[in-house]
Design an enzyme around this catalytic site. Sequence first.
Site, PDB file in Angstrom:
ATOM      1  N   CYS A 116       0.807  -1.216   0.000  1.00  0.00           N
ATOM      2  CA  CYS A 116       0.000   0.000   0.000  1.00  0.00           C
ATOM      3  C   CYS A 116       0.842   1.269   0.000  1.00  0.00           C
ATOM      4  O   CYS A 116       0.320   2.366  -0.223  1.00  0.00           O
ATOM      5  CB  CYS A 116      -0.943   0.014   1.203  1.00  0.00           C
ATOM      6  SG  CYS A 116      -2.199  -1.282   1.158  1.00  0.00           S
ATOM      7  N   HIS A 257      -2.912   7.413   2.746  1.00  0.00           N
ATOM      8  CA  HIS A 257      -3.401   6.137   2.213  1.00  0.00           C
ATOM      9  C   HIS A 257      -4.790   5.866   2.774  1.00  0.00           C
ATOM     10  O   HIS A 257      -5.047   6.060   3.965  1.00  0.00           O
ATOM     11  CB  HIS A 257      -2.430   5.023   2.595  1.00  0.00           C
ATOM     12  CG  HIS A 257      -2.947   3.659   2.327  1.00  0.00           C
ATOM     13  ND1 HIS A 257      -3.408   3.270   1.089  1.00  0.00           N
ATOM     14  CD2 HIS A 257      -3.077   2.572   3.139  1.00  0.00           C
ATOM     15  CE1 HIS A 257      -3.801   2.014   1.149  1.00  0.00           C
ATOM     16  NE2 HIS A 257      -3.617   1.568   2.376  1.00  0.00           N
ATOM     17  N   ASN A 287     -10.192   0.672   0.038  1.00  0.00           N
ATOM     18  CA  ASN A 287      -8.731   0.601  -0.008  1.00  0.00           C
ATOM     19  C   ASN A 287      -8.314  -0.039  -1.335  1.00  0.00           C
ATOM     20  O   ASN A 287      -8.468  -1.239  -1.529  1.00  0.00           O
ATOM     21  CB  ASN A 287      -8.221  -0.222   1.173  1.00  0.00           C
ATOM     22  CG  ASN A 287      -6.702  -0.290   1.234  1.00  0.00           C
ATOM     23  OD1 ASN A 287      -6.004   0.084   0.305  1.00  0.00           O
ATOM     24  ND2 ASN A 287      -6.193  -0.796   2.344  1.00  0.00           N
TER      25      ASN A 287
END
Length: 334
Positions: A116, A257, A287
Site C-alpha cells: 500500500c 493512504h 482501499n
Amino acid sequence: MAKINAIITGVAGYVPDYVLTNEELSHMVDTDDEWIMSRVGIKERRILTEEGLGTSYMARKAAKALLKKTDVDPDTIDALIVTTSTADYPFPSTASIVLGKLGLKNAHAFDLWAACCGFLYTLDQAAAMIESGRYKRIIVIGADKMSSVIDYRDRATCPLFGDGAGAVLIEGTEEEGLGLRDCHLRTDGKGLPFLHLKAGGSVSPASHFTVDHRLHYLYQEGRTVFRYAVTNMSDDCALIAQRNGLNKDNIQWVVPHQANMRIIEAVAKRLELPMEQVMVNIQHYGNTSAGTIPLALWEYEPRLRKGDNIIMTAFGAGFVHGANLYRWAYDGAK
C-alpha cells in the site's frame, strides 16, 4: 547547470463501473452498513468483474487517459513504472504488459512492489531518475485489483478493499521550489505475521492443499495493523513537517493512504489540520492499495494550486511506511 526538480505534470485515474455496496455485502457475509461505516468509513467500492481482466487493464486505462489529458507524444516517454501487489502474472511484469498495450516505443518498464506504500516508493524512485538528467518523462502508475485476493466469506477483510488505478506523469523543471522536496521511507520487516498472502509464492507454491485451505487470500490481523499504521503514518508526517518548517498554517493538503477513516482522522489530528484539508476518497473507493494516493490526487486535482504544500503518507504490508513533502507545480483547475 541548474538543479532539475521532478514534478507531476498530469494525473489521471480509472475505476471499474461495478459498484459493490455495503447493502450487497450484507447478503454475502454477516455485516451491515452501520458496522462497516463505524469501523472503517467505507460506503462502497469498485470491483473489476469482467472475466480475464487484471491489474494491467486498469493501469492501461489510467495511463491512456493521462496521455490524452496531457497531450504528450507517447514516443517521448522514457520509462513506465507500475507499483502493485496484484500483478497479472508472476512474470512478465505488469508494467511490460501496459507498455506493450500503449505502444510505447522508446521506454523501458518495470514493476515496484511496496504494498500500500507503493506509490510513495515509486514516486521517489521516478523523481531520482528525473533529477539525474538521464530521463525526461516517466509515467508512474499505482494499481491494484484487490478483489482478486479477497475472501468474500471473510467479514473482517472483504468490506475493506476495492479495485482501481491512478497514473501521474513525472517531468523535470528548473523552476525552484516545486516537486518532490523531501521523502522519509522506512521498512521495519516486522509485518509478515500480521498482513500477508500466504500462498502462491516460492515458499508456498500453489497446490491442492493451499487452494483447499483458502491460503491464496489476504490475511490481516486488523488491530495490530491499525495500531502500527496510526503510529507510523502520524509520526512520519510529523517528522516531514518538522524538518521542513511546516505546520497547520502552511500545509495545504494531506494525502493519506485510504485504509481506514479512523487512521486518516488520526493523521489529521497529529498535524492539527481540519478534515477539509485532507484528501479522502475511502467512502466510495475503499482501499485500492497502491492506487489510493494517485486516485485521491486525480479526484482533488481541480482544487490544487501551484505552490501548495502537500504531505503524502502511507503504510502497508512488510511493514512499509513513509511520508513525503510535495509542492504542487500547476493550477489543477486549468
